[in-house]
Design a protein around this motif. Sequence first.
Motif, mmCIF file in Angstrom:
data_model
loop_
_atom_site.group_PDB
_atom_site.id
_atom_site.type_symbol
_atom_site.label_atom_id
_atom_site.label_comp_id
_atom_site.label_asym_id
_atom_site.label_seq_id
_atom_site.Cartn_x
_atom_site.Cartn_y
_atom_site.Cartn_z
ATOM 1 N N LYS A 169 2.871 -13.952 21.169
ATOM 2 C CA LYS A 169 2.116 -12.987 21.972
ATOM 3 C C LYS A 169 1.819 -11.788 21.089
ATOM 4 N N LYS A 170 0.644 -11.240 21.245
ATOM 5 C CA LYS A 170 0.285 -10.037 20.493
ATOM 6 C C LYS A 170 0.881 -8.834 21.220
ATOM 7 N N ILE A 171 1.614 -8.017 20.488
ATOM 8 C CA ILE A 171 2.214 -6.816 21.052
ATOM 9 C C ILE A 171 1.815 -5.615 20.206
ATOM 10 N N VAL A 172 1.952 -4.452 20.761
ATOM 11 C CA VAL A 172 1.652 -3.217 20.042
ATOM 12 C C VAL A 172 2.972 -2.509 19.766
ATOM 13 N N MET A 173 3.226 -2.240 18.503
ATOM 14 C CA MET A 173 4.436 -1.537 18.093
ATOM 15 C C MET A 173 4.108 -0.057 17.906
ATOM 16 N N SER A 174 4.957 0.784 18.418
ATOM 17 C CA SER A 174 4.746 2.223 18.311
ATOM 18 C C SER A 174 5.548 2.794 17.149
ATOM 19 N N CYS A 175 4.911 3.651 16.389
ATOM 20 C CA CYS A 175 5.588 4.332 15.278
ATOM 21 C C CYS A 175 5.864 5.790 15.619
ATOM 22 N N ARG A 176 5.491 6.210 16.802
ATOM 23 C CA ARG A 176 5.579 7.643 17.165
ATOM 24 C C ARG A 176 6.986 8.203 17.015
ATOM 25 N N ASP A 177 8.006 7.416 17.371
ATOM 26 C CA ASP A 177 9.373 7.921 17.295
ATOM 27 C C ASP A 177 9.872 8.091 15.866
ATOM 28 N N TYR A 178 9.224 7.413 14.911
ATOM 29 C CA TYR A 178 9.693 7.424 13.531
ATOM 30 C C TYR A 178 8.724 8.145 12.603
ATOM 31 N N LYS A 179 7.667 8.666 13.161
ATOM 32 C CA LYS A 179 6.569 9.186 12.362
ATOM 33 C C LYS A 179 6.835 10.607 11.880
ATOM 34 N N SER A 180 6.494 10.831 10.620
ATOM 35 C CA SER A 180 6.400 12.177 10.101
ATOM 36 C C SER A 180 4.952 12.340 9.672
ATOM 37 N N SER A 181 4.465 13.525 9.500
ATOM 38 C CA SER A 181 3.047 13.708 9.208
ATOM 39 C C SER A 181 2.646 13.070 7.887
ATOM 40 N N LYS A 182 3.510 13.138 6.883
ATOM 41 C CA LYS A 182 3.234 12.494 5.585
ATOM 42 C C LYS A 182 4.553 12.137 4.937
ATOM 43 N N LEU A 183 4.525 11.041 4.208
ATOM 44 C CA LEU A 183 5.721 10.643 3.468
ATOM 45 C C LEU A 183 5.481 10.822 1.994
ATOM 46 N N GLU B 134 0.450 10.297 -3.946
ATOM 47 C CA GLU B 134 -0.443 10.596 -2.825
ATOM 48 C C GLU B 134 0.326 10.476 -1.517
ATOM 49 N N GLY B 135 -0.121 11.204 -0.512
ATOM 50 C CA GLY B 135 0.500 11.116 0.803
ATOM 51 C C GLY B 135 0.101 9.829 1.501
ATOM 52 N N PHE B 136 0.908 9.426 2.419
ATOM 53 C CA PHE B 136 0.638 8.215 3.186
ATOM 54 C C PHE B 136 0.834 8.547 4.661
ATOM 55 N N VAL B 137 -0.202 8.365 5.458
ATOM 56 C CA VAL B 137 -0.122 8.661 6.880
ATOM 57 C C VAL B 137 0.267 7.386 7.634
ATOM 58 N N ILE B 138 1.323 7.482 8.402
ATOM 59 C CA ILE B 138 1.767 6.346 9.200
ATOM 60 C C ILE B 138 0.957 6.332 10.491
ATOM 61 N N PRO B 139 0.418 5.174 10.873
ATOM 62 C CA PRO B 139 -0.366 5.113 12.115
ATOM 63 C C PRO B 139 0.527 5.306 13.337
ATOM 64 N N ASP B 140 -0.066 5.681 14.459
ATOM 65 C CA ASP B 140 0.696 5.837 15.694
ATOM 66 C C ASP B 140 1.238 4.498 16.189
ATOM 67 N N ASP C 245 0.846 -1.213 0.000
ATOM 68 C CA ASP C 245 0.000 0.000 0.000
ATOM 69 C C ASP C 245 0.873 1.252 0.000
ATOM 70 N N PHE C 246 1.943 1.234 0.816
ATOM 71 C CA PHE C 246 2.845 2.375 0.873
ATOM 72 C C PHE C 246 3.504 2.620 -0.485
ATOM 73 N N VAL C 247 3.993 1.562 -1.120
ATOM 74 C CA VAL C 247 4.645 1.694 -2.421
ATOM 75 C C VAL C 247 3.664 2.237 -3.460
ATOM 76 N N ALA C 248 2.437 1.701 -3.481
ATOM 77 C CA ALA C 248 1.432 2.165 -4.447
ATOM 78 C C ALA C 248 1.105 3.638 -4.231
ATOM 79 N N LEU C 249 0.898 4.049 -2.980
ATOM 80 C CA LEU C 249 0.598 5.461 -2.702
ATOM 81 C C LEU C 249 1.791 6.354 -3.021
ATOM 82 N N SER C 250 2.987 5.897 -2.699
ATOM 83 C CA SER C 250 4.189 6.678 -2.986
ATOM 84 C C SER C 250 4.373 6.861 -4.491
ATOM 85 N N ASN C 251 4.144 5.791 -5.256
ATOM 86 C CA ASN C 251 4.288 5.871 -6.717
ATOM 87 C C ASN C 251 3.231 6.754 -7.351
#
Length: 117
Positions: A103-117, A16-22, A7-13
Amino acid sequence: MTKHILDFVALSNSGEGFVIPDEYDAFQYSENLRLPIDANGQREGMVSLHVDQKDFQPIEPGQVVMETFAGEKITWQRDYTAYPLFINEAAYHKSHSAMTLSKKIVMSCRDYKSSKL
């Protein structure tokens, strides 16, 4: 994860902007469960039909995960909800592996997030 990458590659190509989830859910390896075997290395049971072919479906403590050929129920005895994968995989037949657990864990993207790529 593969779907998100595509999805990221398709939007980048497309320009369109791509919002990274928190954050996002991921599964972390916890352990392997083996089928019950006797002193001669012969199987004495199988994966329960309630679990077989249900990868990533939660297994709660006390839930039946295997059954012996004599009819005994074997329950999940840990203190966490497990998510099985590779259930009854033929490639693991010789090792008597019943399934791999995670085990199900939650990964955070906050440290790597920019508003749009």
